[in-house]
Motif scaffolding. Structure first.
Motif, short mmCIF file in Angstrom:
data_model
loop_
_atom_site.label_atom_id
_atom_site.label_comp_id
_atom_site.label_asym_id
_atom_site.label_seq_id
_atom_site.Cartn_x
_atom_site.Cartn_y
_atom_site.Cartn_z
N ASN A 138 39.98 7.43 35.52
CA ASN A 138 40.51 7.10 36.85
C ASN A 138 41.78 6.28 36.72
OD1 ASN A 138 40.67 7.03 39.60
ND2 ASN A 138 38.74 5.98 39.94
N SER A 139 42.48 6.10 37.83
CA SER A 139 43.74 5.36 37.83
C SER A 139 43.53 3.90 37.40
CB SER A 139 44.37 5.40 39.22
OG SER A 139 43.46 4.96 40.20
N GLY A 140 44.53 3.34 36.74
CA GLY A 140 44.46 1.95 36.30
C GLY A 140 43.48 1.73 35.16
N THR A 141 43.26 2.75 34.33
CA THR A 141 42.24 2.70 33.28
C THR A 141 42.86 2.75 31.89
OG1 THR A 141 40.51 3.68 34.65
CG2 THR A 141 40.26 3.92 32.28
N THR A 142 42.27 1.98 30.97
CA THR A 142 42.65 2.02 29.56
C THR A 142 41.41 2.38 28.74
OG1 THR A 142 44.36 0.33 29.84
CG2 THR A 142 43.54 0.68 27.61
N LEU A 143 41.56 3.33 27.82
CA LEU A 143 40.46 3.70 26.93
C LEU A 143 40.97 3.70 25.49
CD1 LEU A 143 37.46 4.75 26.90
CD2 LEU A 143 38.45 7.04 26.58
N ARG A 144 40.23 2.98 24.63
CA ARG A 144 40.50 2.96 23.19
C ARG A 144 39.40 3.76 22.50
NH1 ARG A 144 39.10 -0.96 19.01
NH2 ARG A 144 40.58 -0.82 17.28
N TYR A 145 39.77 4.72 21.65
CA TYR A 145 38.80 5.65 21.11
C TYR A 145 39.28 6.16 19.74
CZ TYR A 145 42.39 8.72 22.90
OH TYR A 145 43.61 9.30 23.14
N PRO A 146 38.35 6.61 18.90
CA PRO A 146 38.75 7.14 17.59
C PRO A 146 39.41 8.50 17.71
CG PRO A 146 36.46 6.38 17.56
CD PRO A 146 36.88 6.45 19.00
N VAL A 147 40.43 8.73 16.89
CA VAL A 147 41.04 10.05 16.81
C VAL A 147 39.99 11.06 16.34
CG1 VAL A 147 42.76 11.42 15.56
CG2 VAL A 147 43.35 9.14 16.40
N ARG A 148 39.14 10.63 15.42
CA ARG A 148 38.02 11.44 14.97
C ARG A 148 36.83 10.54 14.69
NH1 ARG A 148 36.32 16.23 13.25
NH2 ARG A 148 34.99 16.43 11.42
N PHE A 149 35.65 10.93 15.17
CA PHE A 149 34.44 10.18 14.86
C PHE A 149 34.04 10.46 13.41
CE2 PHE A 149 34.07 10.78 19.52
CZ PHE A 149 34.06 9.44 19.88
N ILE A 150 33.49 9.42 12.76
CA ILE A 150 33.16 9.50 11.34
C ILE A 150 31.65 9.68 11.16
CG2 ILE A 150 33.31 8.34 9.11
CD1 ILE A 150 36.02 9.14 10.33
N ALA A 151 31.26 10.58 10.28
CA ALA A 151 29.84 10.80 10.01
C ALA A 151 29.18 9.51 9.53
CB ALA A 151 29.68 11.90 8.95
N GLY A 152 28.00 9.23 10.09
CA GLY A 152 27.26 8.04 9.71
C GLY A 152 27.59 6.83 10.55
N GLU A 153 28.60 6.93 11.43
CA GLU A 153 29.00 5.82 12.29
C GLU A 153 28.67 6.15 13.75
OE1 GLU A 153 30.34 2.98 11.33
OE2 GLU A 153 30.84 3.43 9.22
N ASN A 154 28.38 5.10 14.55
CA ASN A 154 28.21 5.30 15.98
C ASN A 154 29.51 5.83 16.59
OD1 ASN A 154 25.58 4.39 15.98
ND2 ASN A 154 26.14 2.28 16.49
N ARG A 155 29.38 6.59 17.64
CA ARG A 155 30.56 7.07 18.37
C ARG A 155 30.87 6.03 19.45
NH1 ARG A 155 28.58 12.59 20.64
NH2 ARG A 155 26.61 11.44 20.75
#
Length: 389
Positions: free
Chosen positions: A198-215
């Motif tokens: 939605n408008s006014g939103t910032t999201l930080r996220y992995p370019v790729r999720f890594i096996a064995g790690e939480n998403r």
């Protein structure tokens, strides 16, 4: 060097001060060969070559050119001794470099001021920050999204970015996308999870999720998540001090900094709610069922749940506004985000009055007209500024 996609890419890197020495030489050579044979390059010349270059106002351009002309006179004696590049070309090359660096400096100064909310709110550009701090503008219909080394990691098409599931990464590398007021956007993460922002939103996220790690992703604002199921890798949304843990489901999270609570509305599946400094325990923590909303108070850290009509909280994805027993003060915040306007209310009694209303994707004048009809709202509207008297 031809004026093709390759030179476009190099020119764009040049204004962001990301060029290697060899790429910088290529830019200078390009202008020597293609733009400097008869006259000075203009601001319009450069903007025509780099479609994503921010606009430079005339006053700034005049100051730059005045300085270049002044410095150019001092170069005349030296330039006249050069048999390969006459004085006029020396001056023109200096002009082109100064313009590019000038635009790039203003561009980066504006984008890297991450803590200035007014700048974000007034901008109409979606920005993507890479792991090394570089910033890309997301505009136009289609483009490639690259990492800090120039590798393609995602495709941008219209109002959506889709990340490559085959990106070869052995450690977590994060991108941060910022959506300005008045706009919405969609991401498809590397695991196939779809995120509506939605408008006014910032999201930080992995370019790729890594096996064995939480998403895990980090949200500031509002987003609807359609999470791809993966029992081995829980999907966790961190929203301020609240963690939302799922294995695969549909839910909405609203956590704007100015709001007193973080609200999670579950459409399908189940989600666990717990504070970020805790380890999730299904027996102890709050688990939502479909059709329920969990509200986490930012002061006190209390989680309350209640049954709701989920469509009220997800209608924003279609551009609709829905208010149910909502104070005008809270409605004003939503209108500011949705329409990218500023509302100043001098009618203190109006702030706490509650309203029920729904609007399709209509201009804000229609919304103001509604409040005028039912409440006699006395207001002025000019240059995206709404003053309620």
């Amino acid at each position: 060097m031809n004026e093709n996609s390759e030179i476009q890419k190099v020119l764009h890197k040049f204004i962001l001060n990301q060029c290697s020495p060899s790429e910088t030489d290529a830019v200078i050579a390009y202008y020597r060969e293609n733009k400097l044979t008869t006259a000075f390059p203009t601001v319009e010349d450069i903007q025509a070559l780099v479609t994503q270059t921010p606009q430079m106002d005339a006053a700034t351009a005049n100051i730059l050119f005045s300085k270049i002309l002044k410095d150019g006179k001092e170069m005349e004696n030296t330039a006249s001794t050069s048999p390969k590049i006459p004085y006029r070309k020396h001056l023109a090359i200096a002009a082109s470099i100064a313009i590019l660096l000038g635009v790039g400096w203003m561009y980066q100064t504006r984008l890297k001021d991450q803590n200035n909310k007014a700048i974000i709110a007034s901008s109409d550009q979606i920005t993507l920050q890479l792991a090394n701090g570089d910033v890309q503008i997301i505009s136009g219909n289609t483009s490639k999204v690259t990492d800090s080394e120039g590798n393609v990691v995602a495709n941008h098409n219209g109002n959506k970015i889709t990340y490559d599931t085959q990106t070869a990464l052995e450690k977590l590398v994060y991108n941060t996308i910022k959506i300005p007021y008045g706009k919405r956007f969609e991401l498809q993460l590397s695991d196939g999870t779809r995120v509506h922002l939605n408008s006014g939103t910032t999201l930080r996220y992995p370019v790729r999720f890594i096996a064995g790690e939480n998403r895990q992703v980090f949200l500031d604002g509002e987003a609807f998540f359609d999470v791809t199921k993966d029992k081995k890798h829980p999907f966790i949304v961190n929203a301020d001090n609240l963690n939302v843990r799922v294995l695969g489901t549909h839910f909405n999270v609203s956590s704007y900094p100015e709001d007193p609570s973080t609200d999670v509305v579950l459409v399908e599946g189940s989600v666990g709610l717990y504070q970020k400094n805790e380890v999730f325990d299904a027996a102890k923590n709050t688990v939502l069922k479909p059709g329920f909303k969990g509200s986490f108070t930012k002061i006190g850290g209390v989680i309350d749940t209640k049954a709701v009509v989920t469509s009220v909280y997800t209608s924003w994805m279609e551009g609709r506004l829905t208010f149910r027993n909502m104070s005008f003060k809270d409605i004003s915040k939503k209108l500011e985000r949705h329409y990218n306007v500023t509302i100043t209310n001098h009618n203190n009694k109006l702030d706490n009055e509650k309203f029920y209303a729904s609007f399709d994707d209509v201009p804000i004048e229609k919304v103001l007209s509604y409040f005028n009809e039912i409440h006699g709202l006395n207001y002025t509207f000019k240059n995206d500024q709404i003053l309620i008297k």
